[in-house]
Design a protein around this motif. Structure first.
Motif, mmCIF file in Angstrom:
data_model
loop_
_atom_site.group_PDB
_atom_site.id
_atom_site.type_symbol
_atom_site.label_atom_id
_atom_site.label_comp_id
_atom_site.label_asym_id
_atom_site.label_seq_id
_atom_site.Cartn_x
_atom_site.Cartn_y
_atom_site.Cartn_z
ATOM 1 N N GLY A 61 0.843 -1.188 0.000
ATOM 2 C CA GLY A 61 0.000 0.000 0.000
ATOM 3 C C GLY A 61 0.872 1.228 0.000
ATOM 4 O O GLY A 61 1.964 1.215 0.553
ATOM 5 N N ASN A 62 0.397 2.270 -0.643
ATOM 6 C CA ASN A 62 1.181 3.496 -0.674
ATOM 7 C C ASN A 62 0.897 4.319 0.572
ATOM 8 O O ASN A 62 0.371 5.411 0.510
ATOM 9 N N GLU A 150 11.346 7.629 -9.734
ATOM 10 C CA GLU A 150 10.807 8.874 -9.179
ATOM 11 C C GLU A 150 11.893 9.927 -9.037
ATOM 12 O O GLU A 150 11.652 11.119 -9.244
ATOM 13 N N ARG A 177 9.172 -1.675 -8.527
ATOM 14 C CA ARG A 177 7.832 -1.796 -9.107
ATOM 15 C C ARG A 177 7.889 -2.459 -10.472
ATOM 16 O O ARG A 177 6.973 -3.154 -10.877
ATOM 17 N N THR B 152 -8.468 -0.033 -3.817
ATOM 18 C CA THR B 152 -7.032 -0.304 -3.806
ATOM 19 C C THR B 152 -6.283 0.665 -4.723
ATOM 20 O O THR B 152 -5.171 1.090 -4.407
ATOM 21 N N ASP B 156 -3.211 2.857 -3.615
ATOM 22 C CA ASP B 156 -1.897 2.832 -4.256
ATOM 23 C C ASP B 156 -1.495 4.202 -4.772
ATOM 24 O O ASP B 156 -0.318 4.542 -4.814
ATOM 25 N N PHE B 157 -2.485 4.968 -5.179
ATOM 26 C CA PHE B 157 -2.209 6.308 -5.681
ATOM 27 C C PHE B 157 -1.626 7.165 -4.560
ATOM 28 O O PHE B 157 -0.861 8.085 -4.798
ATOM 29 N N ARG B 289 1.813 8.141 -6.590
ATOM 30 C CA ARG B 289 2.418 7.216 -7.537
ATOM 31 C C ARG B 289 1.337 6.744 -8.480
ATOM 32 O O ARG B 289 0.279 6.327 -8.025
ATOM 33 N N PRO B 290 1.616 6.807 -9.779
ATOM 34 C CA PRO B 290 0.617 6.270 -10.698
ATOM 35 C C PRO B 290 0.431 4.792 -10.379
ATOM 36 O O PRO B 290 1.401 4.035 -10.369
ATOM 37 N N ARG B 292 -0.190 0.844 -10.555
ATOM 38 C CA ARG B 292 0.011 -0.147 -11.616
ATOM 39 C C ARG B 292 -1.292 -0.914 -11.724
ATOM 40 O O ARG B 292 -1.581 -1.811 -10.926
ATOM 41 N N TYR B 298 -5.090 -7.550 -10.052
ATOM 42 C CA TYR B 298 -4.773 -8.933 -9.710
ATOM 43 C C TYR B 298 -4.674 -9.112 -8.190
ATOM 44 O O TYR B 298 -5.331 -9.967 -7.611
ATOM 45 N N THR B 299 -3.852 -8.261 -7.530
ATOM 46 C CA THR B 299 -3.658 -8.458 -6.083
ATOM 47 C C THR B 299 -4.943 -8.226 -5.313
ATOM 48 O O THR B 299 -5.230 -8.957 -4.375
#
Lengths: 279, 476
Positions: A61-62, A150, A177, B152, B156-157, B289-290, B292, B298-299
Motif C-alpha cells: 500500500g502506498n 521517481e 515496481r 485499492t 496505491d495512488f 504514484r501512478p 500499476r 490482480y492483487t
C-alpha cells in the motif's frame, strides 16, 4: 547444481552471475542457507522489493506503516536457499517504538546473513539516517537504492558508485515496481552472504570531544573482553552510554553473551514470534 | 557462567561513564548521525539547477488536504466509489443469481431425487447449505470485485495518508491517536484487519480506543446489506434517474455517521475509561504514484476479494444448515424459527425493527454477509406467504428488487424498518472473527467484552430513539 557448476567449458555467459539459477519460493522455505533481512524507512517500497524477490504478492500500500509485523518469504539463487524477512519500516533504530524495537532486535539478535536496506532515492538524506544506524550494527549489508524512476522524475541524478564508496557497502539502484535491478540485487545479496564481497561499512567517526572518545573506547574494550566475537561492541557501548534499557537487559540476561558465542538467543526469538500476524 | 560478573561490571562502568559524559550525549550522537547522513547524501545527489516550476504533487496535496476542500473531496470520492459499485454490480449479480439459483439449484434437487435422497437430506444440503452459499456469492462477489480494486487503486495512488492527515486534527481533539485514521480505513475493508492494523499505534491507551471503535467502520460484510436496503427502500422513493445516486448517498451517509460515531465514542472513552492526552506523531505524506493498474486488479482480486469471499462462503454453509433446521424442526406445531421470531417481535418493534431481523442478527454473528438472505427467508416464513420462494426454510433469490420489496412489505416493513436496519447494521456487535481478533490483540477479556457490548447497547439506544421519535412525530 547450477548450470555454472556442471559445464566443463565455461563460456562468458555461463559464468555470468546473471544466468545463475533463480527460483522464487513464496512462503515455502523449510530449510534455508541464509537469512536476509529487509529494512528501510516506511513507504520506500520495501514490500514491493520483498514481493519482487520472493514472487509473493503480498499487498503493498502506498502509505507508511503498512507492514505492522514481520513477513517472511524465500527464494533460491545459485544453489543456496534464502529466507527473506520483511521488517517493519522505521525512521531509526533507537527503539523508541514497537516497530523500531522489532526491526532492531531482528538485525541485532536475529543476526541475518545479509541486511538489505531499502532506501528512497528521492529522500536520500533522511533515509541514510537509518542506513547508517544499520551499518553500525552489522557489516553485512547491501543498500537497495529504490524508486530511481521517481528520482529521475524529480530531476535528481544519484551517483550510486560514490554512495557505495562513502558508505563502504554495495549499492544497487532499483525500480522494484518494474523489477529493474532485482537480478543485480539478488546477485549482490548472494555475494555478501557467501563472503565473496566483504563490505567495510562507514562508521560514525569519533568526535572532537576527547573525554567522550575515551569513555567510548574504555567501555568498548570492556565489552569486547567480556563478549569476544561480538561484531558490534562499539555500537553496544554507545547504546549503553545513551542509557538504552533494552541493551542493558540484553547484557544482564545473557542474550548478548549468546550472541557472541554465535547462538541465537531463545528469549529474543520468542519475543520476535509475538509479532507474527495472526489474522 | 563467567559472563554474569563481567556483565555487572560493564553496566557499572557504563553507569559511571554516563554520568561523566552528561546529558548531552544523546543529542551528540544523533547530531553526528545527521551530519554524516547529510554529507554523504550531498556528495551523491546532483540536483537540477533550477527548481521545478510546477510541482504537481504539491498542487494536488494543497487541494486534497485543504481545510475547505479536503472533506468535500473525500465525500465526493467515496460517493463515486459506491455509485460505481452499486451501478456496476447490478447486472452481474442478476446473472450469477440466474445461474446459481435458477439453474444449478433445481438441477441439484433433481439429482438428489434421482439418487433417492430423503427429503430432509436434500433439504439440509441443497435448500440450506447450497442456497446460503449461492446467495452469498451472487450478492457479494460483484460489488467486491468492483469495490476492492477501485479502493485499492485509490490506496496505491497515495490518497489514504491524505485522509489520515485530514482526520488527524479531529482524532486528536477526540483524545485519540491520528494513526487511528489508518486503522479505521483498513476497517472499511474488514474490521478484523483493522484491529490488527492498530499495531501501528504505540500508546496502549490510544490503541485500545482504536480497537474498540474500529467496529464503526462499515466492513465489507455489511456493505451488501446497506447497498441492498438502500436501493430497495430509499432509491425507490425518488425518480428512477436519481435512484442510483441517492442510494449511493444514503450508503455514504451511513459510512460518514460511522466516522462521526468513531469520533464521539473515542472522545467518550478518552474522558472516562481511557483517560489521557493524545500523543504526537509525524505522518509522512508519500509522493503520489501512478498505480500499476493490472497488478492492482490482480492483487486486490486475490488478496481481498477471493479471501473475503471464501470466508463468507465457509461461514454461510453452516449458517444455511442452521437456518434450514430451525425453520423445519417444529416444537408444538411451530418451527423453532417461528418461536424465536415471535419471542423477539416485541423488542424488535420497540427498536423499529422486528423479530425476524433480530433472529437474523443472532444467526449471522459469524458473518454479517448473510443478513439479507436470512431476513428474506424468515420473513416469508413468518408472514406465511405462499407462492414466493420455495417454501419453509429455503433461502431464495427473489426475481428482482420489486419482488424483495413486496415480500418485505408483506412482512410489515416500513421505511422506518429499513432506516433502522441500516443503522443497526452500522451499530451492533462485531462479527465473531473480529471479536476473536480483539481478544488475541488485547489478551483481555474485559476490553473484548467492552468492544463487543458497547456498540450493541449503543445500537439499541440509537434505534430505540429513532423509532420512538418517528412514532411520536407520526411518521410511521
Amino acid at each position: 547444481m547450477t548450470v555454472t557448476d556442471s559445464l566443463p567449458h565455461q563460456s562468458a555467459c555461463a559464468t555470468c552471475p546473471m544466468n545463475r539459477h533463480l527460483e522464487r519460493l513464496g512462503v515455502n522455505m523449510e530449510d534455508w542457507d541464509y537469512v536476509v533481512a529487509l529494512a528501510g524507512n516506511p513507504n520506500t517500497g520495501k514490500s514491493t522489493v520483498f514481493n519482487a524477490l520472493t514472487g509473493l504478492r503480498q499487498h503493498t500500500g502506498n502509505w507508511p506503516g503498512k507492514t505492522v509485523a514481520r513477513a517472511e518469504g524465500g527464494f533460491i539463487y545459485g544453489d543456496k536457499r534464502y529466507k527473506l524477512v520483511d521488517l517493519p519500516g522505521t525512521y531509526s533504530l533507537l527503539a523508541a517504538s514497537v516497530d523500531e524495537e522489532i526491526a532492531r532486535d531482528f538485525i541485532l539478535f536475529g543476526q541475518p546473513d545479509v541486511t538489505v536496506v531499502v532506501v528512497d532515492a528521492t529522500r536520500l538524506e533522511r533515509n541514510l539516517n537509518l542506513a547508517l544506524q544499520v551499518l553500525e550494527i552489522t557489516d553485512k549489508a547491501v543498500i537497495c537504492l529504490n524508486l530511481m524512476d521517481e528520482a529521475k522524475r524529480h530531476g535528481l541524478t544519484i551517483d550510486d558508485r560514490r554512495l557505495a564508496r562513502d558508505l563502504g557497502v554495495p549499492v544497487i539502484s532499483t525500480v522494484a515496481r518494474r523489477g529493474e535491478g532485482i537480478r543485480e540485487l539478488i546477485a549482490m545479496v548472494h555475494d555478501v552472504a557467501t563472503g565473496e564481497v566483504k563490505p567495510r561499512p562507514h562508521r560514525i567517526p569519533a568526535t572532537q570531544d576527547d573525554a567522550l572518545n575515551r569513555a567510548v573506547e574504555r567501555l568498548t574494550g570492556q565489552i569486547q573482553a567480556a563478549f569476544p566475537g561480538l561484531p558490534n561492541a562499539r555500537w553496544v557501548a554507545l547504546r549503553l552510554l545513551d542509557g538504552d534499557a533494552q541493551i542493558e537487559r540484553a547484557i544482564r540476561d545473557g542474550s548478548l553473551g549468546d550472541l557472541s558465542r554465535g547462538d541465537e538467543p531463545q528469549s529474543v526469538v520468542d519475543r520476535l514470534m509475538v509479532a507474527e500476524v495472526h489474522a | 557462567m563467567s559472563a554474569q560478573p563481567a556483565a555487572a561490571d560493564i553496566l557499572k562502568t557504563a553507569g559511571n561513564l554516563r554520568r561523566e559524559v552528561g546529558d548531552g550525549f544523546h543529542d551528540h550522537l544523533v547530531e553526528a548521525l545527521y551530519t554524516d547522513a547529510a554529507q554523504i547524501a550531498d556528495r551523491a545527489v546532483a540536483r537540477p539547477d533550477a527548481p521545478p516550476r510546477f510541482d504537481l504533487d504539491r498542487a494536488i496535496d494543497r487541494l486534497v488536504t485543504s481545510r475547505t476542500w479536503g472533506f468535500p473531496i473525500m465525500v465526493l470520492l467515496l460517493t463515486g466509489v459506491f455509485w460505481l459499485t452499486i451501478q456496476g454490480a447490478n447486472v452481474p449479480s442478476q446473472m450469477l443469481a440466474t445461474l446459481l439459483l435458477d439453474t444449478v439449484h433445481p438441477a441439484l434437487k433433481d439429482l438428489g431425487a434421482a439418487l433417492g435422497f430423503p427429503w430432509w437430506l436434500s433439504g439440509v444440503l441443497f435448500d440450506g447449505a447450497y442456497l446460503a452459499m449461492a446467495w452469498v456469492v451472487s450478492v457479494m462477489l460483484p460489488p467486491m470485485a468492483i469495490f476492492f480494486p477501485v479502493f485499492t487503486l485509490l490506496e496505491d495512488f497515495g490518497y489514504l495518508p491524505r485522509v489520515a492527515f485530514n482526520l488527524d486534527r479531529l482524532f486528536s481533539r477526540a483524545g485519540a491517536h491520528g494513526k487511528q485514521a489508518l486503522s479505521m480505513t483498513m476497517g472499511f475493508g474488514c474490521n478484523a484487519a483493522g484491529v490488527v492494523a492498530t499495531r501501528v499505534i504505540d500508546s496502549p491507551r490510544e490503541r485500545l480506543i482504536a480497537i474498540i471503535t474500529n467496529n464503526f467502520a462499515v466492513c465489507n460484510g455489511r456493505w451488501p446489506t446497506l447497498i441492498m436496503v438502500s436501493t430497495i427502500f430509499i432509491g425507490s422513493a425518488v425518480p428512477a434517474a436519481l435512484a442510483g445516486l441517492v442510494s449511493a448517498l444514503a450508503v455514504v451517509g451511513i459510512a460518514v455517521l460511522g466516522v462521526l460515531l468513531t469520533f464521539a465514542v473515542s472522545w467518550f472513552l478518552s474522558r472516562t475509561m481511557l483517560k489521557g492526552e493524545a500523543s504526537v506523531f509525524s505522518l509522512e505524506l508519500p509522493p503520489y504514484r501512478p498505480p500499476r493498474i493490472l497488478q492492482t486488479l490482480y492483487t486486490s482480486l486475490i488478496d481481498r476479494t477471493i479471501i473475503v469471499l471464501w470466508r463468507a462462503v465457509t461461514m454461510s454453509v453452516p449458517a444455511g444448515i442452521v437456518i434450514w433446521l430451525i425453520s423445519n424442526v417444529t416444537l408444538g406445531g411451530q418451527s423453532i424459527a417461528e418461536h424465536l421470531v415471535t419471542g423477539l417481535d416485541g423488542v424488535g418493534w420497540l427498536l423499529g425493527l422486528n423479530g425476524v431481523i433480530l433472529v437474523a442478527y443472532i444467526v449471522a454473528i459469524p458473518a454479517n454477509e448473510i443478513i439479507i438472505p436470512t431476513v428474506l427467508m424468515l420473513t416469508v416464513l413468518a408472514a406465511g406467504l405462499t407462492g414466493v420462494g420455495e417454501g419453509a426454510g429455503v433461502m431464495f433469490e427473489a426475481e428482482s428488487n420489486t419482488t424483495i420489496r413486496d415480500i418485505l412489505n408483506a412482512g410489515g416493513w416500513t421505511t422506518l424498518t429499513a432506516v433502522n436496519l441500516m443503522l443497526f447494521s452500522l451499530i451492533h456487535n462485531p462479527c465473531s472473527t473480529t471479536i476473536l481478533t480483539i481478544y488475541n490483540e488485547t489478551k483481555s477479556k474485559k476490553w473484548t467484552a467492552v468492544a463487543t457490548l458497547l456498540p450493541l447497547l449503543l445500537g439499541f439506544a440509537v434505534t430505540l430513539t429513532t423509532a420512538t421519535l418517528a412514532r411520536a412525530l407520526g411518521l410511521v
